[in-house]
Design an enzyme around this catalytic site. Structure first.
Site, PDB file in Angstrom:
ATOM      1  N   TYR A   1     -15.207   5.415  -1.625  1.00  0.00           N
ATOM      2  CA  TYR A   1     -13.790   5.191  -1.901  1.00  0.00           C
ATOM      3  C   TYR A   1     -13.414   5.362  -3.372  1.00  0.00           C
ATOM      4  O   TYR A   1     -12.372   5.949  -3.675  1.00  0.00           O
ATOM      5  CB  TYR A   1     -13.393   3.780  -1.462  1.00  0.00           C
ATOM      6  CG  TYR A   1     -13.541   3.522   0.017  1.00  0.00           C
ATOM      7  CD1 TYR A   1     -12.454   3.641   0.877  1.00  0.00           C
ATOM      8  CD2 TYR A   1     -14.772   3.156   0.554  1.00  0.00           C
ATOM      9  CE1 TYR A   1     -12.591   3.395   2.236  1.00  0.00           C
ATOM     10  CE2 TYR A   1     -14.914   2.919   1.916  1.00  0.00           C
ATOM     11  CZ  TYR A   1     -13.824   3.042   2.751  1.00  0.00           C
ATOM     12  OH  TYR A   1     -13.969   2.811   4.095  1.00  0.00           O
TER      13      TYR A   1
ATOM     14  N   GLU B   1     -12.566   4.711   9.542  1.00  0.00           N
ATOM     15  CA  GLU B   1     -13.239   3.420   9.520  1.00  0.00           C
ATOM     16  C   GLU B   1     -13.204   2.877  10.940  1.00  0.00           C
ATOM     17  O   GLU B   1     -12.202   3.044  11.643  1.00  0.00           O
ATOM     18  CB  GLU B   1     -12.530   2.400   8.619  1.00  0.00           C
ATOM     19  CG  GLU B   1     -12.599   2.621   7.133  1.00  0.00           C
ATOM     20  CD  GLU B   1     -11.793   1.583   6.356  1.00  0.00           C
ATOM     21  OE1 GLU B   1     -11.634   1.775   5.143  1.00  0.00           O
ATOM     22  OE2 GLU B   1     -11.307   0.604   6.973  1.00  0.00           O
TER      23      GLU B   1
ATOM     24  N   TYR C   1     -17.781   0.870   9.242  1.00  0.00           N
ATOM     25  CA  TYR C   1     -17.547   0.036   8.079  1.00  0.00           C
ATOM     26  C   TYR C   1     -18.476  -1.173   8.165  1.00  0.00           C
ATOM     27  O   TYR C   1     -18.368  -1.945   9.123  1.00  0.00           O
ATOM     28  CB  TYR C   1     -16.078  -0.408   8.052  1.00  0.00           C
ATOM     29  CG  TYR C   1     -15.627  -0.962   6.736  1.00  0.00           C
ATOM     30  CD1 TYR C   1     -15.240  -0.113   5.709  1.00  0.00           C
ATOM     31  CD2 TYR C   1     -15.599  -2.333   6.510  1.00  0.00           C
ATOM     32  CE1 TYR C   1     -14.827  -0.625   4.492  1.00  0.00           C
ATOM     33  CE2 TYR C   1     -15.197  -2.850   5.300  1.00  0.00           C
ATOM     34  CZ  TYR C   1     -14.802  -1.985   4.292  1.00  0.00           C
ATOM     35  OH  TYR C   1     -14.404  -2.496   3.078  1.00  0.00           O
TER      36      TYR C   1
ATOM     37  N   ASP D   1      -4.308   1.603  11.359  1.00  0.00           N
ATOM     38  CA  ASP D   1      -4.105   1.542  12.804  1.00  0.00           C
ATOM     39  C   ASP D   1      -2.917   0.631  13.084  1.00  0.00           C
ATOM     40  O   ASP D   1      -3.070  -0.548  13.417  1.00  0.00           O
ATOM     41  CB  ASP D   1      -5.368   1.024  13.477  1.00  0.00           C
ATOM     42  CG  ASP D   1      -5.360   1.261  14.974  1.00  0.00           C
ATOM     43  OD1 ASP D   1      -4.363   1.811  15.480  1.00  0.00           O
ATOM     44  OD2 ASP D   1      -6.345   0.902  15.635  1.00  0.00           O
TER      45      ASP D   1
ATOM     46  N   ASN E   1      -5.133   6.825   1.500  1.00  0.00           N
ATOM     47  CA  ASN E   1      -5.691   5.870   2.450  1.00  0.00           C
ATOM     48  C   ASN E   1      -4.670   4.764   2.710  1.00  0.00           C
ATOM     49  O   ASN E   1      -4.351   3.994   1.804  1.00  0.00           O
ATOM     50  CB  ASN E   1      -6.987   5.252   1.907  1.00  0.00           C
ATOM     51  CG  ASN E   1      -7.587   4.227   2.846  1.00  0.00           C
ATOM     52  OD1 ASN E   1      -7.946   4.552   3.971  1.00  0.00           O
ATOM     53  ND2 ASN E   1      -7.699   2.983   2.395  1.00  0.00           N
ATOM     54  N   GLU E   2      -4.135   4.745   3.916  1.00  0.00           N
ATOM     55  CA  GLU E   2      -3.188   3.701   4.340  1.00  0.00           C
ATOM     56  C   GLU E   2      -2.019   3.554   3.367  1.00  0.00           C
ATOM     57  O   GLU E   2      -1.552   2.441   3.100  1.00  0.00           O
ATOM     58  CB  GLU E   2      -3.913   2.368   4.525  1.00  0.00           C
ATOM     59  CG  GLU E   2      -5.006   2.414   5.584  1.00  0.00           C
ATOM     60  CD  GLU E   2      -5.596   1.041   5.896  1.00  0.00           C
ATOM     61  OE1 GLU E   2      -5.209   0.061   5.238  1.00  0.00           O
ATOM     62  OE2 GLU E   2      -6.434   0.959   6.817  1.00  0.00           O
TER      63      GLU E   2
END
Length: 476
Positions: A89, A266, A298, A206, A163-164
Protein backbone atom coordinates in the site's frame (compact mmCIF):
# COMPACT_ATOMS: atom_id res chain seq x y z
CA UNK A 1 34.33 -37.26 -9.50
CA UNK A 2 34.19 -35.08 -6.39
CA UNK A 3 35.43 -32.11 -8.43
CA UNK A 4 32.71 -32.70 -11.03
CA UNK A 5 30.02 -32.78 -8.39
CA UNK A 6 31.38 -29.65 -6.72
CA UNK A 7 31.51 -27.92 -10.10
CA UNK A 8 27.88 -28.83 -10.81
CA UNK A 9 26.75 -27.49 -7.45
CA UNK A 10 28.63 -24.25 -7.98
CA UNK A 11 27.14 -23.77 -11.44
CA UNK A 12 23.58 -24.24 -10.33
CA UNK A 13 24.01 -22.14 -7.21
CA UNK A 14 25.43 -19.30 -9.29
CA UNK A 15 22.60 -19.59 -11.80
CA UNK A 16 20.02 -19.55 -9.02
CA UNK A 17 21.38 -16.24 -7.73
CA UNK A 18 21.41 -14.66 -11.19
CA UNK A 19 18.72 -12.10 -12.03
CA UNK A 20 15.87 -14.01 -13.63
CA UNK A 21 12.59 -12.64 -14.85
CA UNK A 22 8.96 -13.69 -14.74
CA UNK A 23 6.80 -12.82 -17.73
CA UNK A 24 4.93 -9.50 -17.55
CA UNK A 25 1.14 -9.80 -17.33
CA UNK A 26 -1.23 -8.27 -19.88
CA UNK A 27 -5.00 -7.96 -20.18
CA UNK A 28 -7.33 -9.46 -22.76
CA UNK A 29 -11.01 -8.75 -22.25
CA UNK A 30 -11.92 -9.63 -18.67
CA UNK A 31 -8.86 -11.80 -17.94
CA UNK A 32 -5.21 -11.29 -17.04
CA UNK A 33 -2.85 -13.26 -19.30
CA UNK A 34 0.83 -14.16 -19.31
CA UNK A 35 2.23 -11.93 -22.06
CA UNK A 36 4.54 -14.68 -23.37
CA UNK A 37 2.57 -17.91 -22.99
CA UNK A 38 -0.93 -16.37 -23.26
CA UNK A 39 -1.97 -18.56 -20.33
CA UNK A 40 -4.50 -17.14 -17.91
CA UNK A 41 -3.19 -15.52 -14.74
CA UNK A 42 -5.35 -15.49 -11.62
CA UNK A 43 -4.31 -13.58 -8.53
CA UNK A 44 -3.45 -15.69 -5.49
CA UNK A 45 -2.60 -12.71 -3.38
CA UNK A 46 -1.68 -11.41 0.04
CA UNK A 47 -1.70 -7.88 1.45
CA UNK A 48 1.85 -7.07 2.57
CA UNK A 49 2.46 -4.06 4.84
CA UNK A 50 4.41 -5.11 7.95
CA UNK A 51 3.70 -2.74 10.87
CA UNK A 52 0.66 -1.44 9.02
CA UNK A 53 0.06 2.08 7.80
CA UNK A 54 1.86 3.46 10.85
CA UNK A 55 5.02 1.68 9.73
CA UNK A 56 5.38 3.95 6.70
CA UNK A 57 7.29 7.20 7.11
CA UNK A 58 8.79 8.77 3.98
CA UNK A 59 11.39 10.51 6.16
CA UNK A 60 12.77 7.27 7.57
CA UNK A 61 14.73 6.16 4.52
CA UNK A 62 13.04 2.76 4.46
CA UNK A 63 9.77 1.09 3.54
CA UNK A 64 8.27 -2.38 3.09
CA UNK A 65 10.43 -3.18 0.05
CA UNK A 66 13.83 -1.93 1.22
CA UNK A 67 14.71 -4.56 3.84
CA UNK A 68 16.20 -7.31 1.66
CA UNK A 69 16.62 -9.82 4.50
CA UNK A 70 12.99 -9.43 5.59
CA UNK A 71 11.81 -9.71 1.98
CA UNK A 72 13.74 -12.96 1.54
CA UNK A 73 12.20 -14.33 4.75
CA UNK A 74 8.69 -13.36 3.69
CA UNK A 75 9.01 -14.39 0.05
CA UNK A 76 10.15 -17.83 1.23
CA UNK A 77 7.18 -18.31 3.56
CA UNK A 78 4.77 -16.91 0.96
CA UNK A 79 6.15 -19.26 -1.67
CA UNK A 80 5.52 -22.18 0.69
CA UNK A 81 1.98 -20.88 1.15
CA UNK A 82 1.34 -20.64 -2.59
CA UNK A 83 1.20 -16.89 -3.17
CA UNK A 84 1.79 -15.35 -6.61
CA UNK A 85 0.93 -11.69 -5.85
CA UNK A 86 1.45 -9.23 -3.01
CA UNK A 87 -0.34 -5.93 -2.55
CA UNK A 88 1.81 -3.19 -1.01
CA UNK A 89 0.00 0.00 0.00
CA UNK A 90 2.61 2.59 1.03
CA UNK A 91 6.01 2.93 -0.63
CA UNK A 92 8.64 5.62 -1.03
CA UNK A 93 9.39 5.94 -4.77
CA UNK A 94 12.78 7.54 -4.13
CA UNK A 95 14.35 4.53 -2.37
CA UNK A 96 16.14 1.52 -3.83
CA UNK A 97 13.84 -1.52 -4.00
CA UNK A 98 15.93 -3.68 -6.34
CA UNK A 99 16.87 -6.52 -3.99
CA UNK A 100 13.40 -6.92 -2.49
CA UNK A 101 11.61 -6.81 -5.82
CA UNK A 102 14.19 -9.17 -7.36
CA UNK A 103 13.61 -11.59 -4.48
CA UNK A 104 9.86 -11.65 -5.03
CA UNK A 105 10.43 -11.91 -8.77
CA UNK A 106 12.66 -14.96 -8.27
CA UNK A 107 9.92 -16.50 -6.13
CA UNK A 108 7.39 -16.00 -8.95
CA UNK A 109 5.54 -13.31 -6.99
CA UNK A 110 4.07 -10.22 -8.67
CA UNK A 111 3.47 -6.74 -7.22
CA UNK A 112 0.13 -4.95 -7.05
CA UNK A 113 1.02 -1.45 -5.85
CA UNK A 114 -0.92 1.55 -4.64
CA UNK A 115 0.48 4.80 -6.04
CA UNK A 116 -0.83 6.81 -3.08
CA UNK A 117 0.09 7.01 0.59
CA UNK A 118 -1.71 8.44 3.65
CA UNK A 119 0.65 11.43 3.87
CA UNK A 120 -0.48 14.92 2.78
CA UNK A 121 0.15 15.56 -0.88
CA UNK A 122 0.47 11.84 -1.62
CA UNK A 123 -3.22 10.98 -2.09
CA UNK A 124 -6.51 12.43 -3.28
CA UNK A 125 -8.62 14.14 -0.62
CA UNK A 126 -11.88 12.27 -1.15
CA UNK A 127 -14.07 15.10 0.18
CA UNK A 128 -12.15 18.02 -1.37
CA UNK A 129 -10.24 16.47 -4.29
CA UNK A 130 -9.46 19.84 -5.86
CA UNK A 131 -7.30 20.66 -2.83
CA UNK A 132 -4.94 17.75 -3.55
CA UNK A 133 -5.16 17.60 -7.35
CA UNK A 134 -3.47 20.88 -8.27
CA UNK A 135 -0.25 22.34 -9.64
CA UNK A 136 1.31 23.28 -6.30
CA UNK A 137 3.42 20.69 -4.48
CA UNK A 138 2.31 18.34 -7.12
CA UNK A 139 0.43 15.14 -6.38
CA UNK A 140 1.28 14.13 -9.93
CA UNK A 141 4.97 14.12 -9.02
CA UNK A 142 4.24 11.52 -6.36
CA UNK A 143 2.26 9.11 -8.55
CA UNK A 144 4.47 9.40 -11.64
CA UNK A 145 7.52 8.81 -9.45
CA UNK A 146 5.90 5.54 -8.40
CA UNK A 147 5.71 4.59 -12.08
CA UNK A 148 9.37 5.53 -12.58
CA UNK A 149 10.50 3.49 -9.59
CA UNK A 150 8.72 0.24 -10.50
CA UNK A 151 7.98 0.25 -14.25
CA UNK A 152 11.12 -1.71 -15.23
CA UNK A 153 10.42 -4.66 -12.94
CA UNK A 154 8.81 -7.46 -14.99
CA UNK A 155 6.91 -8.68 -11.93
CA UNK A 156 5.05 -5.39 -11.56
CA UNK A 157 1.47 -6.57 -12.11
CA UNK A 158 -0.54 -3.36 -11.76
CA UNK A 159 -1.02 0.02 -10.10
CA UNK A 160 -4.04 1.02 -8.04
CA UNK A 161 -4.84 4.65 -8.88
CA UNK A 162 -7.04 4.88 -5.81
CA UNK A 163 -8.28 2.87 -2.84
CA UNK A 164 -11.81 3.44 -1.50
CA UNK A 165 -11.73 7.11 -2.52
CA UNK A 166 -15.49 6.99 -3.08
CA UNK A 167 -17.05 5.42 0.01
CA UNK A 168 -19.96 7.58 1.16
CA UNK A 169 -22.50 10.19 0.05
CA UNK A 170 -20.14 13.15 0.31
CA UNK A 171 -17.30 11.57 -1.64
CA UNK A 172 -19.72 10.20 -4.26
CA UNK A 173 -20.79 13.76 -5.07
CA UNK A 174 -17.30 15.03 -5.91
CA UNK A 175 -14.61 12.37 -6.35
CA UNK A 176 -15.55 10.01 -9.23
CA UNK A 177 -14.37 12.36 -12.04
CA UNK A 178 -11.07 12.83 -10.23
CA UNK A 179 -10.46 9.09 -10.21
CA UNK A 180 -10.94 8.91 -13.96
CA UNK A 181 -8.60 11.89 -14.28
CA UNK A 182 -5.89 10.19 -12.19
CA UNK A 183 -6.23 7.02 -14.25
CA UNK A 184 -5.89 9.13 -17.40
CA UNK A 185 -2.73 10.83 -16.13
CA UNK A 186 -1.10 7.57 -15.06
CA UNK A 187 -1.89 5.76 -18.29
CA UNK A 188 -0.57 8.63 -20.40
CA UNK A 189 2.61 8.71 -18.33
CA UNK A 190 3.10 4.96 -18.69
CA UNK A 191 2.61 5.20 -22.45
CA UNK A 192 5.20 7.98 -22.72
CA UNK A 193 7.82 6.63 -20.31
CA UNK A 194 7.55 2.86 -19.82
CA UNK A 195 8.60 0.15 -22.24
CA UNK A 196 5.40 -1.85 -21.79
CA UNK A 197 1.76 -1.41 -20.90
CA UNK A 198 1.09 -1.50 -17.15
CA UNK A 199 -2.52 -2.04 -16.01
CA UNK A 200 -4.03 0.89 -14.10
CA UNK A 201 -7.25 0.56 -12.12
CA UNK A 202 -9.13 1.11 -8.89
CA UNK A 203 -9.79 -0.64 -5.56
CA UNK A 204 -13.34 -0.06 -4.31
CA UNK A 205 -14.96 -0.41 -0.92
CA UNK A 206 -17.72 -2.99 -0.59
CA UNK A 207 -20.59 -0.54 -0.20
CA UNK A 208 -23.80 0.38 -2.06
CA UNK A 209 -21.81 2.50 -4.54
CA UNK A 210 -19.55 -0.32 -5.73
CA UNK A 211 -21.59 -1.20 -8.82
CA UNK A 212 -21.95 2.39 -10.01
CA UNK A 213 -18.22 2.94 -9.47
CA UNK A 214 -17.39 -0.13 -11.56
CA UNK A 215 -19.70 0.96 -14.36
CA UNK A 216 -18.47 4.54 -14.27
CA UNK A 217 -14.78 3.65 -14.35
CA UNK A 218 -15.07 0.98 -17.04
CA UNK A 219 -17.47 2.61 -19.52
CA UNK A 220 -16.91 4.59 -22.69
CA UNK A 221 -14.39 4.96 -25.51
CA UNK A 222 -11.81 7.04 -23.64
CA UNK A 223 -9.16 4.39 -23.09
CA UNK A 224 -6.91 6.76 -21.16
CA UNK A 225 -9.34 7.51 -18.35
CA UNK A 226 -11.04 4.11 -18.43
CA UNK A 227 -9.92 1.58 -15.81
CA UNK A 228 -8.01 -1.49 -16.97
CA UNK A 229 -9.30 -3.56 -14.04
CA UNK A 230 -11.54 -3.26 -10.98
CA UNK A 231 -10.68 -4.45 -7.47
CA UNK A 232 -13.22 -4.89 -4.70
CA UNK A 233 -12.37 -4.93 -0.98
CA UNK A 234 -14.94 -7.44 0.21
CA UNK A 235 -15.43 -8.97 3.64
CA UNK A 236 -18.89 -10.42 3.08
CA UNK A 237 -18.05 -14.10 3.60
CA UNK A 238 -17.63 -14.56 7.36
CA UNK A 239 -17.70 -17.55 9.69
CA UNK A 240 -20.77 -19.65 8.95
CA UNK A 241 -21.47 -17.99 5.60
CA UNK A 242 -22.43 -19.91 2.50
CA UNK A 243 -23.22 -19.05 -1.10
CA UNK A 244 -26.66 -17.75 -0.24
CA UNK A 245 -25.96 -15.79 2.95
CA UNK A 246 -22.62 -14.27 1.94
CA UNK A 247 -23.84 -12.09 -0.90
CA UNK A 248 -21.53 -13.80 -3.41
CA UNK A 249 -24.47 -14.68 -5.64
CA UNK A 250 -25.27 -10.99 -5.97
CA UNK A 251 -21.63 -10.22 -6.80
CA UNK A 252 -21.70 -12.77 -9.59
CA UNK A 253 -25.00 -11.41 -10.89
CA UNK A 254 -23.76 -7.81 -10.81
CA UNK A 255 -20.41 -8.31 -12.52
CA UNK A 256 -20.81 -11.28 -14.87
CA UNK A 257 -20.68 -8.97 -17.90
CA UNK A 258 -17.65 -6.96 -16.76
CA UNK A 259 -15.55 -5.82 -19.75
CA UNK A 260 -12.40 -5.66 -17.57
CA UNK A 261 -10.79 -8.06 -15.06
CA UNK A 262 -12.36 -8.02 -11.62
CA UNK A 263 -10.93 -9.47 -8.41
CA UNK A 264 -11.00 -9.08 -4.64
CA UNK A 265 -8.35 -6.45 -3.86
CA UNK A 266 -8.89 -7.41 -0.21
CA UNK A 267 -10.89 -10.21 1.40
CA UNK A 268 -10.91 -12.45 4.46
CA UNK A 269 -13.49 -11.64 7.16
CA UNK A 270 -12.14 -12.08 10.71
CA UNK A 271 -15.26 -12.09 12.87
CA UNK A 272 -14.14 -15.46 14.19
CA UNK A 273 -10.58 -16.69 14.44
CA UNK A 274 -8.79 -18.71 13.36
CA UNK A 275 -10.27 -18.10 9.93
CA UNK A 276 -11.02 -21.20 7.85
CA UNK A 277 -11.03 -19.35 4.50
CA UNK A 278 -13.85 -21.48 3.12
CA UNK A 279 -14.57 -18.71 0.61
CA UNK A 280 -11.32 -19.48 -1.22
CA UNK A 281 -12.74 -22.65 -2.75
CA UNK A 282 -15.74 -20.66 -3.99
CA UNK A 283 -13.74 -17.77 -5.44
CA UNK A 284 -11.52 -20.14 -7.45
CA UNK A 285 -14.33 -22.61 -8.14
CA UNK A 286 -16.88 -23.19 -10.90
CA UNK A 287 -19.30 -20.45 -9.83
CA UNK A 288 -16.84 -17.55 -9.96
CA UNK A 289 -13.57 -18.44 -11.66
CA UNK A 290 -14.75 -17.96 -15.23
CA UNK A 291 -15.13 -14.20 -14.58
CA UNK A 292 -13.36 -13.37 -11.31
CA UNK A 293 -9.55 -13.24 -11.39
CA UNK A 294 -8.84 -14.35 -7.84
CA UNK A 295 -8.16 -12.16 -4.84
CA UNK A 296 -5.80 -10.76 -2.21
CA UNK A 297 -6.12 -12.06 1.36
CA UNK A 298 -5.83 -9.46 4.10
CA UNK A 299 -3.10 -9.73 5.43
CA UNK A 300 0.40 -11.17 5.95
CA UNK A 301 1.55 -9.85 9.36
CA UNK A 302 -0.54 -9.65 12.50
CA UNK A 303 -1.38 -6.03 13.25
CA UNK A 304 -3.82 -4.32 15.62
CA UNK A 305 -6.74 -5.04 13.29
CA UNK A 306 -6.27 -8.79 13.79
CA UNK A 307 -5.97 -10.20 10.26
CA UNK A 308 -2.42 -11.57 10.19
CA UNK A 309 -1.29 -14.97 8.95
CA UNK A 310 2.08 -14.65 10.68
CA UNK A 311 3.44 -13.02 13.80
CA UNK A 312 6.54 -10.90 13.33
CA UNK A 313 8.80 -11.30 16.35
CA UNK A 314 11.04 -8.52 17.65
CA UNK A 315 14.22 -10.30 16.56
CA UNK A 316 12.96 -10.60 12.99
CA UNK A 317 11.89 -14.25 13.20
CA UNK A 318 8.41 -15.18 12.01
CA UNK A 319 5.84 -17.52 13.53
CA UNK A 320 3.21 -18.96 11.21
CA UNK A 321 -0.35 -19.19 12.51
CA UNK A 322 -3.10 -21.76 12.25
CA UNK A 323 -4.70 -19.43 9.72
CA UNK A 324 -1.60 -19.78 7.54
CA UNK A 325 -2.08 -23.56 7.64
CA UNK A 326 -5.80 -23.27 6.88
CA UNK A 327 -5.19 -20.98 3.91
CA UNK A 328 -2.49 -23.26 2.54
CA UNK A 329 -4.90 -26.18 2.70
CA UNK A 330 -7.48 -24.19 0.76
CA UNK A 331 -4.96 -23.16 -1.89
CA UNK A 332 -3.74 -26.73 -2.32
CA UNK A 333 -7.27 -27.77 -3.27
CA UNK A 334 -7.59 -25.25 -6.14
CA UNK A 335 -7.83 -26.75 -9.62
CA UNK A 336 -5.66 -24.29 -11.52
CA UNK A 337 -5.84 -26.41 -14.66
CA UNK A 338 -9.60 -25.91 -14.79
CA UNK A 339 -9.27 -22.19 -14.17
CA UNK A 340 -6.86 -21.90 -17.08
CA UNK A 341 -9.39 -23.45 -19.44
CA UNK A 342 -11.82 -20.53 -19.19
CA UNK A 343 -11.58 -18.19 -22.17
CA UNK A 344 -11.67 -14.41 -21.68
CA UNK A 345 -14.77 -12.52 -22.72
CA UNK A 346 -13.95 -9.61 -25.00
CA UNK A 347 -16.72 -7.07 -25.38
CA UNK A 348 -17.11 -3.36 -25.94
CA UNK A 349 -17.45 -1.15 -22.87
CA UNK A 350 -20.94 0.08 -22.11
CA UNK A 351 -21.98 3.57 -23.14
CA UNK A 352 -21.31 6.20 -20.49
CA UNK A 353 -24.87 7.25 -19.74
CA UNK A 354 -26.97 7.65 -16.63
CA UNK A 355 -29.11 4.66 -17.56
CA UNK A 356 -26.06 2.40 -17.88
CA UNK A 357 -24.17 3.65 -14.81
CA UNK A 358 -26.64 4.61 -12.11
CA UNK A 359 -28.58 2.11 -10.03
CA UNK A 360 -30.98 2.98 -7.22
CA UNK A 361 -28.20 3.37 -4.64
CA UNK A 362 -26.18 5.65 -6.92
CA UNK A 363 -29.16 7.89 -7.57
CA UNK A 364 -29.94 8.03 -3.86
CA UNK A 365 -26.36 9.01 -3.05
CA UNK A 366 -26.18 11.56 -5.91
CA UNK A 367 -23.27 9.78 -7.56
CA UNK A 368 -21.32 12.18 -9.77
CA UNK A 369 -21.06 10.52 -13.17
CA UNK A 370 -19.80 13.58 -15.01
CA UNK A 371 -17.25 13.04 -17.79
CA UNK A 372 -16.18 16.64 -17.76
CA UNK A 373 -12.93 15.57 -16.13
CA UNK A 374 -10.62 18.01 -14.34
CA UNK A 375 -7.71 18.92 -16.62
CA UNK A 376 -4.21 17.77 -15.77
CA UNK A 377 -2.80 20.51 -13.47
CA UNK A 378 0.80 19.85 -14.57
CA UNK A 379 0.74 18.47 -18.14
CA UNK A 380 4.49 18.96 -18.60
CA UNK A 381 5.09 16.04 -16.22
CA UNK A 382 3.27 13.65 -18.52
CA UNK A 383 5.22 14.69 -21.62
CA UNK A 384 7.58 12.03 -22.98
CA UNK A 385 10.54 14.43 -22.86
CA UNK A 386 10.06 15.17 -19.17
CA UNK A 387 12.62 13.80 -16.72
CA UNK A 388 12.18 14.32 -12.98
CA UNK A 389 15.16 15.87 -11.19
CA UNK A 390 15.32 13.05 -8.63
CA UNK A 391 14.08 10.26 -10.90
CA UNK A 392 14.68 6.82 -9.43
CA UNK A 393 14.19 3.81 -11.71
CA UNK A 394 14.65 0.29 -10.40
CA UNK A 395 15.68 -2.94 -12.08
CA UNK A 396 16.33 -6.59 -11.31
CA UNK A 397 19.62 -7.48 -9.66
CA UNK A 398 21.49 -10.62 -8.68
CA UNK A 399 20.41 -12.02 -5.31
CA UNK A 400 22.93 -12.26 -2.49
CA UNK A 401 21.38 -15.37 -0.96
CA UNK A 402 18.44 -17.74 -1.16
CA UNK A 403 18.33 -18.43 2.59
CA UNK A 404 16.98 -15.89 5.06
CA UNK A 405 19.02 -15.21 8.23
CA UNK A 406 15.76 -15.20 10.18
CA UNK A 407 14.03 -18.28 11.53
CA UNK A 408 10.53 -19.35 10.56
CA UNK A 409 8.44 -21.30 13.07
CA UNK A 410 5.38 -23.42 12.35
CA UNK A 411 2.01 -22.86 14.02
CA UNK A 412 2.99 -25.53 16.56
CA UNK A 413 6.15 -23.62 17.51
CA UNK A 414 8.66 -25.88 15.73
CA UNK A 415 11.39 -24.27 13.66
CA UNK A 416 10.95 -25.08 9.97
CA UNK A 417 14.29 -26.14 8.56
CA UNK A 418 15.51 -26.17 4.95
CA UNK A 419 13.57 -23.02 4.14
CA UNK A 420 15.29 -21.86 0.96
CA UNK A 421 13.80 -19.70 -1.76
CA UNK A 422 13.16 -21.68 -4.92
CA UNK A 423 13.88 -19.68 -8.06
CA UNK A 424 10.83 -19.95 -10.31
CA UNK A 425 10.37 -18.61 -13.81
CA UNK A 426 7.70 -20.97 -15.04
CA UNK A 427 4.17 -19.87 -15.90
CA UNK A 428 2.69 -17.91 -12.99
CA UNK A 429 -0.71 -19.62 -12.87
CA UNK A 430 0.25 -22.21 -10.30
CA UNK A 431 2.61 -20.86 -7.63
CA UNK A 432 5.04 -23.08 -5.75
CA UNK A 433 3.31 -24.94 -2.93
CA UNK A 434 -0.03 -25.60 -4.63
CA UNK A 435 -1.37 -29.09 -5.33
CA UNK A 436 1.69 -30.77 -3.86
CA UNK A 437 1.49 -34.14 -2.16
CA UNK A 438 2.49 -33.73 1.45
CA UNK A 439 4.42 -36.85 2.41
CA UNK A 440 6.14 -35.01 5.25
CA UNK A 441 5.10 -32.85 8.17
CA UNK A 442 3.68 -29.38 7.56
CA UNK A 443 6.57 -28.22 9.72
CA UNK A 444 9.06 -29.24 7.04
CA UNK A 445 9.53 -27.19 3.90
CA UNK A 446 9.63 -29.38 0.76
CA UNK A 447 13.23 -29.70 -0.35
CA UNK A 448 13.15 -32.19 -3.22
CA UNK A 449 13.44 -29.91 -6.22
CA UNK A 450 16.01 -31.20 -8.67
CA UNK A 451 18.66 -29.02 -10.25
CA UNK A 452 16.83 -29.29 -13.56
CA UNK A 453 13.82 -27.57 -12.00
CA UNK A 454 15.68 -24.43 -10.97
CA UNK A 455 14.37 -22.55 -13.97
CA UNK A 456 15.18 -20.76 -17.17
CA UNK A 457 17.72 -17.98 -16.86
CA UNK A 458 18.60 -14.86 -18.75
CA UNK A 459 21.35 -16.08 -21.08
CA UNK A 460 23.43 -12.91 -21.04
CA UNK A 461 24.27 -13.08 -17.32
CA UNK A 462 24.02 -16.85 -16.82
CA UNK A 463 26.34 -17.67 -19.70
CA UNK A 464 29.03 -15.38 -18.33
CA UNK A 465 28.95 -17.13 -14.98
CA UNK A 466 29.01 -20.54 -16.65
CA UNK A 467 32.00 -19.66 -18.85
CA UNK A 468 33.93 -18.34 -15.86
CA UNK A 469 33.28 -21.47 -13.83
CA UNK A 470 34.25 -23.75 -16.72
CA UNK A 471 37.49 -21.81 -17.16
CA UNK A 472 38.33 -22.06 -13.45
CA UNK A 473 37.47 -25.77 -13.39
CA UNK A 474 39.70 -26.78 -16.28
CA UNK A 475 42.58 -24.50 -15.33
CA UNK A 476 43.04 -25.55 -11.74
Amino acid sequence: MAYTRLFTILVFHALALTAVAVNPIMIKGNHFLDSVTNERFVIVGLAYQPNGEAGYDPRSGRDTLTDAKACLRDATSMQKLGINTIRVYNLNPYLNHDLCVSTFNAAGIYLALDVNSPFPGESINRLKPHESYHSGKCYLTRITSMVDAFMNYPNLLLFFAGNEVVNDVRSAKVSPPYMRAVQRDLKQYVRNHANRTIPIGYSASDDPLRLAMHRYLSCGDDEDSRADFFGLNSYQWCHGSDWGTSGYQRLVDNYYETPIPIFFSEYGCNTRRPRSFSEVGVLYGERMASVWSGGIIYEYTEERSGYGLVKLNRNGDVSLSKEYDNLRTQYNAINFTRIGEYEPTVQLPVVCSASEILDRDAVKNKFNFSFDLPPNPAPHIIHKNYTAKNKNTGGLVKLNSLVSPYKIFSSSGTEITNMELKVLVDTPNEPEGNNETESESQDQAPDNQSNADIGIFQPSSSLGILILLVYLFFNQ
